[in-house]
Motif scaffolding. Structure first.
Motif, PDB file in Angstrom:
ATOM      1  N   PRO A   1     -23.762  35.998  -7.574  1.00  0.00           N
ATOM      2  CA  PRO A   1     -25.078  36.207  -8.187  1.00  0.00           C
ATOM      3  C   PRO A   1     -26.223  35.484  -7.480  1.00  0.00           C
ATOM      4  CG  PRO A   1     -23.413  35.739  -9.856  1.00  0.00           C
ATOM      5  CD  PRO A   1     -22.775  35.483  -8.531  1.00  0.00           C
ATOM      6  N   THR A   2     -25.931  34.383  -6.773  1.00  0.00           N
ATOM      7  CA  THR A   2     -26.989  33.618  -6.107  1.00  0.00           C
ATOM      8  C   THR A   2     -26.575  33.306  -4.677  1.00  0.00           C
ATOM      9  OG1 THR A   2     -26.124  31.437  -6.690  1.00  0.00           O
ATOM     10  CG2 THR A   2     -27.558  32.524  -8.314  1.00  0.00           C
ATOM     11  N   LYS A   3     -27.546  32.963  -3.842  1.00  0.00           N
ATOM     12  CA  LYS A   3     -27.264  32.534  -2.470  1.00  0.00           C
ATOM     13  C   LYS A   3     -26.353  31.306  -2.485  1.00  0.00           C
ATOM     14  CE  LYS A   3     -28.954  33.599   1.085  1.00  0.00           C
ATOM     15  NZ  LYS A   3     -30.100  33.051   1.813  1.00  0.00           N
ATOM     16  N   ARG A   4     -26.582  30.401  -3.425  1.00  0.00           N
ATOM     17  CA  ARG A   4     -25.732  29.213  -3.527  1.00  0.00           C
ATOM     18  C   ARG A   4     -24.272  29.589  -3.706  1.00  0.00           C
ATOM     19  NH1 ARG A   4     -23.059  26.219  -7.821  1.00  0.00           N
ATOM     20  NH2 ARG A   4     -23.016  28.348  -8.537  1.00  0.00           N
ATOM     21  N   ASP A   5     -24.001  30.558  -4.589  1.00  0.00           N
ATOM     22  CA  ASP A   5     -22.623  30.992  -4.821  1.00  0.00           C
ATOM     23  C   ASP A   5     -21.995  31.520  -3.534  1.00  0.00           C
ATOM     24  OD1 ASP A   5     -22.726  30.428  -7.590  1.00  0.00           O
ATOM     25  OD2 ASP A   5     -23.653  32.366  -7.992  1.00  0.00           O
ATOM     26  N   LEU A   6     -22.762  32.277  -2.779  1.00  0.00           N
ATOM     27  CA  LEU A   6     -22.253  32.857  -1.543  1.00  0.00           C
ATOM     28  C   LEU A   6     -22.000  31.777  -0.494  1.00  0.00           C
ATOM     29  CD1 LEU A   6     -21.512  35.353   0.084  1.00  0.00           C
ATOM     30  CD2 LEU A   6     -23.931  35.613   0.674  1.00  0.00           C
ATOM     31  N   VAL A   7     -22.936  30.857  -0.336  1.00  0.00           N
ATOM     32  CA  VAL A   7     -22.786  29.785   0.652  1.00  0.00           C
ATOM     33  C   VAL A   7     -21.577  28.916   0.332  1.00  0.00           C
ATOM     34  CG1 VAL A   7     -23.845  27.672   1.555  1.00  0.00           C
ATOM     35  CG2 VAL A   7     -25.221  29.737   1.283  1.00  0.00           C
ATOM     36  N   VAL A   8     -21.436  28.534  -0.923  1.00  0.00           N
ATOM     37  CA  VAL A   8     -20.324  27.663  -1.324  1.00  0.00           C
ATOM     38  C   VAL A   8     -18.993  28.347  -1.041  1.00  0.00           C
ATOM     39  CG1 VAL A   8     -19.174  26.608  -3.301  1.00  0.00           C
ATOM     40  CG2 VAL A   8     -21.636  26.333  -3.003  1.00  0.00           C
ATOM     41  N   ALA A   9     -18.879  29.631  -1.393  1.00  0.00           N
ATOM     42  CA  ALA A   9     -17.633  30.351  -1.153  1.00  0.00           C
ATOM     43  C   ALA A   9     -17.365  30.519   0.340  1.00  0.00           C
ATOM     44  CB  ALA A   9     -17.675  31.717  -1.835  1.00  0.00           C
TER      45      ALA A   9
ATOM     46  N   ARG B   1     -24.474  27.734  12.965  1.00  0.00           N
ATOM     47  CA  ARG B   1     -25.563  27.045  12.282  1.00  0.00           C
ATOM     48  C   ARG B   1     -25.340  26.998  10.778  1.00  0.00           C
ATOM     49  NH1 ARG B   1     -30.681  30.315  14.068  1.00  0.00           N
ATOM     50  NH2 ARG B   1     -31.655  28.914  12.534  1.00  0.00           N
ATOM     51  N   GLY B   2     -24.632  27.995  10.259  1.00  0.00           N
ATOM     52  CA  GLY B   2     -24.480  28.095   8.815  1.00  0.00           C
ATOM     53  C   GLY B   2     -23.796  26.897   8.198  1.00  0.00           C
ATOM     54  N   PHE B   3     -22.721  26.409   8.833  1.00  0.00           N
ATOM     55  CA  PHE B   3     -22.006  25.281   8.251  1.00  0.00           C
ATOM     56  C   PHE B   3     -22.859  24.021   8.293  1.00  0.00           C
ATOM     57  CE2 PHE B   3     -18.636  21.869   8.671  1.00  0.00           C
ATOM     58  CZ  PHE B   3     -18.433  21.788   7.301  1.00  0.00           C
TER      59      PHE B   3
ATOM     60  N   ASP C   1     -24.714  21.344  -8.466  1.00  0.00           N
ATOM     61  CA  ASP C   1     -23.864  21.920  -9.499  1.00  0.00           C
ATOM     62  C   ASP C   1     -22.630  22.609  -8.938  1.00  0.00           C
ATOM     63  OD1 ASP C   1     -25.505  23.761  -8.307  1.00  0.00           O
ATOM     64  OD2 ASP C   1     -25.788  24.992 -10.086  1.00  0.00           O
ATOM     65  N   ALA C   2     -22.443  22.568  -7.622  1.00  0.00           N
ATOM     66  CA  ALA C   2     -21.222  23.093  -7.004  1.00  0.00           C
ATOM     67  C   ALA C   2     -20.303  21.907  -6.738  1.00  0.00           C
ATOM     68  CB  ALA C   2     -21.561  23.828  -5.714  1.00  0.00           C
ATOM     69  N   MET C   3     -19.597  21.480  -7.767  1.00  0.00           N
ATOM     70  CA  MET C   3     -18.944  20.177  -7.742  1.00  0.00           C
ATOM     71  C   MET C   3     -17.894  20.041  -6.644  1.00  0.00           C
ATOM     72  SD  MET C   3     -20.705  18.602  -9.827  1.00  0.00           S
ATOM     73  CE  MET C   3     -19.796  17.064  -9.747  1.00  0.00           C
ATOM     74  N   ASP C   4     -17.044  21.061  -6.463  1.00  0.00           N
ATOM     75  CA  ASP C   4     -16.010  20.939  -5.439  1.00  0.00           C
ATOM     76  C   ASP C   4     -16.629  20.823  -4.055  1.00  0.00           C
ATOM     77  OD1 ASP C   4     -14.103  21.084  -7.361  1.00  0.00           O
ATOM     78  OD2 ASP C   4     -13.605  23.190  -7.038  1.00  0.00           O
ATOM     79  N   PHE C   5     -17.623  21.676  -3.781  1.00  0.00           N
ATOM     80  CA  PHE C   5     -18.273  21.698  -2.468  1.00  0.00           C
ATOM     81  C   PHE C   5     -19.000  20.388  -2.211  1.00  0.00           C
ATOM     82  CE2 PHE C   5     -21.639  22.933   0.500  1.00  0.00           C
ATOM     83  CZ  PHE C   5     -20.958  23.745   1.399  1.00  0.00           C
ATOM     84  N   ALA C   6     -19.863  20.006  -3.151  1.00  0.00           N
ATOM     85  CA  ALA C   6     -20.621  18.763  -2.998  1.00  0.00           C
ATOM     86  C   ALA C   6     -19.692  17.562  -3.026  1.00  0.00           C
ATOM     87  CB  ALA C   6     -21.672  18.656  -4.099  1.00  0.00           C
TER      88      ALA C   6
END
Length: 209
Positions: free
Chosen positions: A56-64, A105-107, A117-122
């Motif tokens: 649903p959001t760019k954040r969701d896509l980046v984290v995955a 560059r993405g990583f 709010d992306a606890m595992d990633f952060a």
């Protein structure tokens, strides 16, 4: 006889998800996180509605897209911390993390971005940084790392490493390795080193929409 349709739908959904993530990683690697979501959908060969249903959001896509690399970064830091030679472990962190970031560059953008709010990633990012900070403390105590090194100096190296360009991916990685070697020599304790200017706190950037 069982209806095969639900299984096919689940399989199609998995295929769509993998195509989206592959497309996102490729575009983020080439262009950074500013790539529009619709461009990711076009590259993946799916409609925008399918993309937003999965992410649903760019954040969701980046984290995955980068969760696996973030975990790998954490593993590198933990393995380096387990090395009985803190300087060797510190050098390994600089070399391997720079190489990981050189692949796209993405990583680097994702690593530098705050996703509170992306606890595992952060969480993996913060655990990796804590391990590197402890490794740096040990290397300083051993008299091998310059005393005025701060953790944000490694962040500066990653930011600079992001700007490495070459005609090919292999050339970019080779240049990144050389850059890491130069950075390591700058970090090495030496009585000839002039004091560094005051450190500046580098806060993570806010997530891009």
């Amino acid at each position: 006889m069982a209806d095969p349709l639900p299984h096919k739908l689940r399989s199609d959904a998995r295929d769509n998800r993998e195509r989206i993530l592959d497309a996102a990683r490729g575009l983020f690697a080439a262009e950074g996180l500013d790539v529009p979501m619709r461009k990711v959908a076009r590259r993946a060969g799916v409609g925008p509605a399918t993309l937003y249903r999965r992410f649903p959001t760019k954040r969701d896509l980046v984290v995955a897209a980068f969760a696996e690399q973030m975990r790998a970064c954490y593993v590198v830091a933990e393995e380096a911390l387990a090395d009985p030679d803190p300087w060797r472990g510190f050098c390994r962190v600089v070399e391997e993390v720079c190489e990981m970031h050189a692949h796209g560059r993405g990583f680097t953008d994702a690593f530098m971005t705050a996703f509170p709010d992306a606890m595992d990633f952060a969480g993996d990012r913060e655990r990796a940084l804590r391990s590197i900070a402890e490794l740096a403390r040990r290397a300083k105590d051993a008299g091998l790392l310059r005393r005025d090194f701060v953790l944000d100096d490694l962040v500066l190296v990653l930011m600079a490493n992001r700007g490495v360009h070459a005609a090919s991916a292999a050339g970019r990685v080779a240049a990144s390795r050389r850059f890491a070697a130069l950075a390591i020599e700058a970090f090495r304790a030496s009585p000839d080193h002039a004091p560094l200017p005051p450190a500046t706190r580098l806060a993570p950037a806010p997530p891009r929409a």
